[in-house]
Every structure is written in C-alpha cells, then in structure tokens.
Design an enzyme around this catalytic site. Structure first.
Site, PDB file in Angstrom:
ATOM      1  N   ASP A 112    -114.767 -69.064 -12.045  1.00 47.44           N
ATOM      2  CA  ASP A 112    -115.917 -69.902 -12.369  1.00 47.44           C
ATOM      3  C   ASP A 112    -115.663 -71.280 -11.774  1.00 47.44           C
ATOM      4  OD1 ASP A 112    -118.349 -70.283 -14.058  1.00 47.44           O
ATOM      5  OD2 ASP A 112    -117.448 -68.628 -15.174  1.00 47.44           O
ATOM      6  N   ASP A 219    -121.188 -72.458 -11.708  1.00 47.58           N
ATOM      7  CA  ASP A 219    -121.827 -72.725 -12.998  1.00 47.58           C
ATOM      8  C   ASP A 219    -122.937 -73.777 -12.875  1.00 47.58           C
ATOM      9  OD1 ASP A 219    -121.543 -72.422 -16.034  1.00 47.58           O
ATOM     10  OD2 ASP A 219    -121.382 -74.593 -15.825  1.00 47.58           O
ATOM     11  N   GLU A 277    -125.023 -69.616 -10.650  1.00 45.01           N
ATOM     12  CA  GLU A 277    -125.823 -69.486 -11.869  1.00 45.01           C
ATOM     13  C   GLU A 277    -126.991 -70.448 -11.759  1.00 45.01           C
ATOM     14  OE1 GLU A 277    -125.609 -70.169 -16.673  1.00 45.01           O
ATOM     15  OE2 GLU A 277    -124.857 -71.657 -15.273  1.00 45.01           O
ATOM     16  N   HIS A 352    -121.622 -63.847 -21.086  1.00 50.30           N
ATOM     17  CA  HIS A 352    -121.076 -64.546 -22.256  1.00 50.30           C
ATOM     18  C   HIS A 352    -122.089 -65.480 -22.907  1.00 50.30           C
ATOM     19  CE1 HIS A 352    -120.877 -67.234 -18.918  1.00 50.30           C
ATOM     20  NE2 HIS A 352    -120.598 -68.235 -19.711  1.00 50.30           N
ATOM     21  N   ASP A 353    -123.264 -65.639 -22.324  1.00 50.87           N
ATOM     22  CA  ASP A 353    -124.298 -66.517 -22.889  1.00 50.87           C
ATOM     23  C   ASP A 353    -125.441 -65.742 -23.539  1.00 50.87           C
ATOM     24  OD1 ASP A 353    -122.977 -68.782 -21.946  1.00 50.87           O
ATOM     25  OD2 ASP A 353    -124.092 -68.811 -20.061  1.00 50.87           O
TER      26      ASP A 353
HETATM   27  C1  NOJ Z   1    -123.416 -72.095 -18.185  1.00 49.57           C
HETATM   28  C2  NOJ Z   1    -122.296 -71.308 -18.795  1.00 49.57           C
HETATM   29  O1  NOJ Z   1    -122.507 -69.952 -18.554  1.00 49.57           O
HETATM   30  C3  NOJ Z   1    -122.279 -71.647 -20.261  1.00 49.57           C
HETATM   31  O2  NOJ Z   1    -121.409 -70.832 -20.992  1.00 49.57           O
HETATM   32  C4  NOJ Z   1    -121.914 -73.107 -20.402  1.00 49.57           C
HETATM   33  O3  NOJ Z   1    -121.973 -73.444 -21.765  1.00 49.57           O
HETATM   34  C5  NOJ Z   1    -122.881 -73.986 -19.602  1.00 49.57           C
HETATM   35  N1  NOJ Z   1    -123.114 -73.492 -18.283  1.00 49.57           N
HETATM   36  C6  NOJ Z   1    -122.313 -75.369 -19.454  1.00 49.57           C
HETATM   37  O4  NOJ Z   1    -121.211 -75.320 -18.586  1.00 49.57           O
END
Ligand code: NOJ
Length: 589
Positions: A112, A219, A277, A352-353
């Site tokens: 990441d 990210d 992302e 993970h989100d």
């Molecule tokens: C996206 C990430 O996937 C997430 O887990 C994170 O909290 C935010 N970006 C901030 O870095």
C-alpha cells in the site's frame, strides 16, 4: 422480453494480453491474518507460514495493507516511518524472508502506498509544525485561520473532513496556523506542490521497489492534489458549519501531472504494477488515468467503488431490499466502458473498508452462506479485469454478530460515528442517554470492523489465529466457517474458489472477452451477462435473491446445446426451470 442493455452489436476492441491482467491478487490485512509469536497481532512470519496456503488457492500476487511503522490510529494508514516495519509485525528480515518465500513460489508482492497523508507522529510533521521556517514546513498544508464576525477564530475554509462532521483543518498553537487533514486530525495531508516532498516520495518508492516489491496499491490517490487557493466548498448542508468539498479536491487540479511524474521518474523504470484506490470516480475519469494507448498513462487500473457504494454508509432504520437491477447496470456500465476504451479494470467486492458482501450485498441468511459465497465468487471470476480476493472471502466470512458491544469495534470511524450520533440525539431529545439501538444496528451492518476480525484458520476459540489474546475479538462464526474444515473438502466454499479461479485462468474469454448484460425486467433478482472472445461465448446467470425464481436459463440465451460448465450447487443438479436462492451458473454457449 429479454432485452440487452447495449443494443448496438458493434464488436468491442480486444484487449492486449498482459500478465497483470491475468493474475489473481489476494489482499492481506496484516493485523488479522496470522500471528506467529502469540502477542495477539498478526505478523510477517505468520504470513510467510501461510504462503503455501495462498499458492494452493491459486494466488499470484499479494497486496499487503500498510505494514510500516505507525501509531495505528487508522490501522497503519497513518504512517510514521515509510522505511520501517511496524514492530508488532516483525522486522525487515522477516519481510525479506516473506519476499523470498513468495519469489520461490513465483508469487509477487505489492505494498500500500499511502501518500495523501502521513501520521502526525511522522518526523516530517513534527519538524513541519515546529516552526514556519522549518525546511519541512511545506511538506504539509498550513494556512492561517480567519476571524468570523463575532471575532472567533475559524479555519481557513469551510471544508468538512471526509470522516465525521468536523472541519478538515486542525489548529496548531505552536505556529498559530491550521493544517489540512482530509481524514482524521492525526493524518495531516502531504503537500504535493513541494518539490522536496515529491522527491522524498519518489525515493521512498524506489527504496521498496529496489527491495523487490512489484508495485503499489495507491491509497486515496484521487485526493492528492488540492486547489491551493482553498476556496470554500459550495453549501450542501445549510445546517452545518462545514461542507463536503469533494468537488474541489477529488481529481484535483494537478492530479495527472503528479501521477505522470511518479510514473516517468519511478514506476516506469521498474515496470511496476499499480492500482489506484479512487472512490467517487466515473468510468470517464478512470479512463483518464489508465487508458493503455497513451504514452503517459498513469496507472494500470483503479479501484472504483460505485458498485459497493450502492450499499454504503451507516444507514439507520429499516433496511431496503437490494436493487440488483441497479447493481447489474453499474457492473455493465464499467465492464463495457473500460473494455471499449482500451482501459483495464479491477474486479472486487470485498476489502478492509467494506462489510462482508454476503451480508451487505446479498443480505443472505446464515443458512444460505454457502450458496451466497459461491455466487459472489462466480460473479467475480466471470468479469473482465484483474481479480482480487480479500482475506476470509474465500471461506465465506460474514459480519460480526449483532450483539457485540461497541468496545469490540476498534475502527476510529465506527467509534466516531457512535459518539457523533450520540451528541446529535442528546441535543435532539434532551436526554442524557438517548436510545442508540438503531445507531448500534447501523454500525453492526456497515462497520469496517466486519472485515477486520481475525482470519478463521480453525474452529478453536482463538481461530488458530493466535495463541495469545487477539487484538480484535474473533468472530465466533469461526466455529462453523474456517479454513481447516473447508480445506480439501469437495464442495466447500474454499474448494469452489480454487476451482473457479483455475477455470478463469484457463479461460481467456472470462478475463478479456466482451461483456453484454442480459436484462429482463420480469426477474429483478437475476443478473445475467454474456462474455465473448474469438467465437467463444459464455453465459453467467445467477439469482441474487433469497427466494427461488421460476426462470429458465434459455430466457437469457442458453440453448439446448449449451453446456453447463460451472455452478454453485455442488453435487446437486441445478433445477431446470428455476433458479433457487443464490444459485449461479456458467454456460458455454
Ligand atoms: C483508504 C483506506 O482503504 C482506508 O482504510 C483508510 O482509512 C483511508 N484510505 C485513509 O488512508
């Protein structure tokens, strides 16, 4: 009547084959994957111990969520040293051993790359905040405050932080200025207009690429460029002091220049893999980053979130039934647009989100887990793009139980949401202890914590994840859903994943073929599409609903000659005239 969403029969251009289009990528959340030393936190040695498991699953590349030194306010997405391993995850030597174990099996690793922000504990930020004259001052974004009509000090503009209802600016007494943080106050945003910062980032990327990684997941990459005059955001919520400012910083003014520079000076030198992302992105915007015929393309693919955002957010109150026609249209829009514009995409439902999709997308009962998990697997494995699986998805992990108390939710976003809603309800009702039932339910359904529970390796109380006290409670679901019970078992979800991944890898049509949605408004829970390449045609058809639907696959184009090549119901013969709940089939036409 069956109708095609895309009435034109023009052939879509065929994509150039490439290794990174055909791979199967597995996402690991290091804290929760496997603990090797009994401290309750997953670690690198734990991951190394499971490399054979991943190889056997068909994995070609792993994406490790952040493993750098971090105070863990946002579970590693707040980095305090980009070149050090977070001590509970192990040492640099452990990392090298993992890379060697992957290499020995022909597998790759990506990291990441979190560069929209750092931790406020990063030495750069500590230096930056110490003085306006610090050489690190412009690594971050500092602005003087303003004064309102009553003489009160207020932030430089009205931007709301992405999380919660507060300002995106934090006041710092040392120099009497505010710094920008789109996420939490402990995650100050980096300033990409600083040439020195840009060079630091490039050096750090080279450091890891030289050590043997194959690339990065970038990210929040669509947020890294801000309009540096920081205008106020348009008022969307008149009741609030702070306003969402996505329209100003999403795909901001210099985003393409920044990415092109990283590509030109670093990534291209290593032929590195990149997936950005990029929530809140349209297919047109995605193409502007990834179109392959451009000399200066910036990334290989992005993660857009439009399909998962259909079911996003902490919604309180009664839950609406899912609209699968909408889902089908969003999938079709992206599949066809990207294929048609010489652009590659990523295929995922979990990370993970996101809450677990068996609950969030399918709203399946636990008794329907097996069919539901297999449907999602076949759905993923039959779409164009690079395939991703998030840890636990391959055994059918589900959300945490409804009765978990709030303390078990470790994510700052869940905790902040509870606190803010409590304040709002206190203000609204005048009660010190308002009824928080609906808020708790919303957190249970939507928290990111749902994806972050320890990996269920076996059915024991600690799930084979640790011998110590797990940093996060084990989802007791491991008693019935775990790797040990499913491994080597015919018809298990895990075996289905292995077989389906192999089928996809050996069927170029499923990776590269044209995509055509088959919609029939009489059957709103059925999603069906055709994939076609070089006269080979496949038909996917699945019932996303929890009830049987009396529909024959011929409605969607199956003929008497069609061969059923794969389906979700294990040894049961699929019904002729109906698709039972969560039944999914793949035909060769
Ligand atoms: C996206 C990430 O996937 C997430 O887990 C994170 O909290 C935010 N970006 C901030 O870095």
């Amino acid at each position: 009547m069956a109708s095609n969403s895309n009435n034109s029969k023009t052939r879509l251009p065929i994509q150039e084959p490439a290794w990174w289009k055909e791979i199967f990528c597995y996402q690991i959340y290091p804290s929760s994957f496997k603990d090797s030393n009994g401290d309750g936190v997953g670690d690198l040695k734990g991951i190394t111990a499971k490399v054979d498991y991943l190889k056997d699953l068909g994995v070609d590349m792993i994406w490790l969520c952040p493993l750098y030194k971090s105070p863990m306010v946002d579970m590693g997405y707040d980095i305090s040293d980009y070149r050090e391993i977070h001590a509970p995850f192990g040492t640099m030597q452990d990392w090298e051993e993992l890379v060697a174990a992957l290499k020995a099996r022909g597998m790759k690793l990506i990291h990441d790359l979190v560069v929209n922000h750092t931790s406020d504990q990063h030495q750069w930020f500590q230096e930056s905040k110490s003085s306006k004259d610090s050489p690190y001052r412009d690594y971050y974004i500092w602005r003087p405050g303003k004064t309102d009509t009553s003489g009160r000090r207020i932030p430089p503009n009205n931007w709301r932080s992405i999380w919660g209802n507060g300002s995106a600016w934090e006041y710092d007494e040392t120099t009497d200025e505010y710094y920008l943080h789109l996420f939490s106050p402990q995650q100050p945003d980096l300033n990409f207009t600083s040439p020195a910062l840009m060079e630091e980032i490039k050096d750090m990327m080279r450091f890891w690429l030289n050590k043997g990684i194959s690339g990065f997941r970038l990210d929040a990459i669509n947020f890294v460029s801000k309009p540096m005059d920081f205008p106020d955001a348009p008022i969307q919520d008149p009741s609030s002091e702070y306003q969402p400012a996505f329209s100003l910083f999403n795909h901001g003014p210099k985003i393409h220049e920044i990415l092109q520079e990283l590509q030109r000076d670093v990534l291209s030198k290593y032929d590195a893999f990149t997936v950005g992302e990029a929530a809140f992105t349209s297919p047109e915007q995605a193409v502007s980053y990834v179109r392959q015929d451009r000399e200066d393309k910036e990334m290989q693919m992005i993660f857009h979130t439009e399909h998962v955002d259909l079911y996003g957010g902490f919604e309180e109150g009664p839950q609406e039934a899912r609209d699968y026609v909408k889902l089908a249209n969003v999938i079709s829009k992206w599949q066809t647009y990207m294929l048609n514009h010489d652009s590659w995409q990523s295929v995922f439902l979990s990370n993970h989100d996101q809450p677990r999709p068996i609950n969030n997308i399918l709203q399946a009962k636990i008794s329907q887990r097996e069919e539901a998990a297999k449907l999602l697997c076949l759905f993923l494995c039959t779409q164009a793009g690079t395939l991703y699986c998030y840890q636990g998805e391959e055994v059918g992990m589900v959300n945490v139980p409804e009765d978990w108390p709030l303390e078990e939710y470790k994510d700052l976003v869940s905790q902040d949401y509870f606190r803010e809603r409590q304040k709002e309800l206190q203000a609204k009702t005048g009660e010190a202890h308002p009824d928080m039932t609906e808020v708790r339910k919303a957190i249970n359904r939507k928290a990111r914590d749902n994806a972050r529970t320890p990996m269920p390796w076996d059915s024991s109380p600690k799930a084979g994840f640790t011998t110590g006290t797990p940093w996060m409670r084990v989802n007791e679901d491991n008693q019935v859903c775990n790797v040990a019970d499913q491994q080597g078992k015919k018809d298990s979800i895990l075996t289905f994943w292995k077989e389906t991944v192999q089928l996809r890898k050996s069927t170029p049509t499923l990776i590269y073929g044209q995509f055509e949605l088959n919609l029939d408004e009489r059957y709103p829970t059925i999603i069906s599409y055709t994939r076609e390449l070089d006269d080979k045609r496949y038909l996917f058809i699945a019932n996303f609903g929890g009830e049987a639907v009396a529909v024959n696959a011929s409605t969607y184009g199956a003929t008497p000659e069609s061969t059923l090549v794969h389906h979700t119901l294990g040894s049961n013969e699929p019904g002729e005239g109906e698709l039972v709940a969560y039944e999914a089939r793949l035909y060769r036409l």
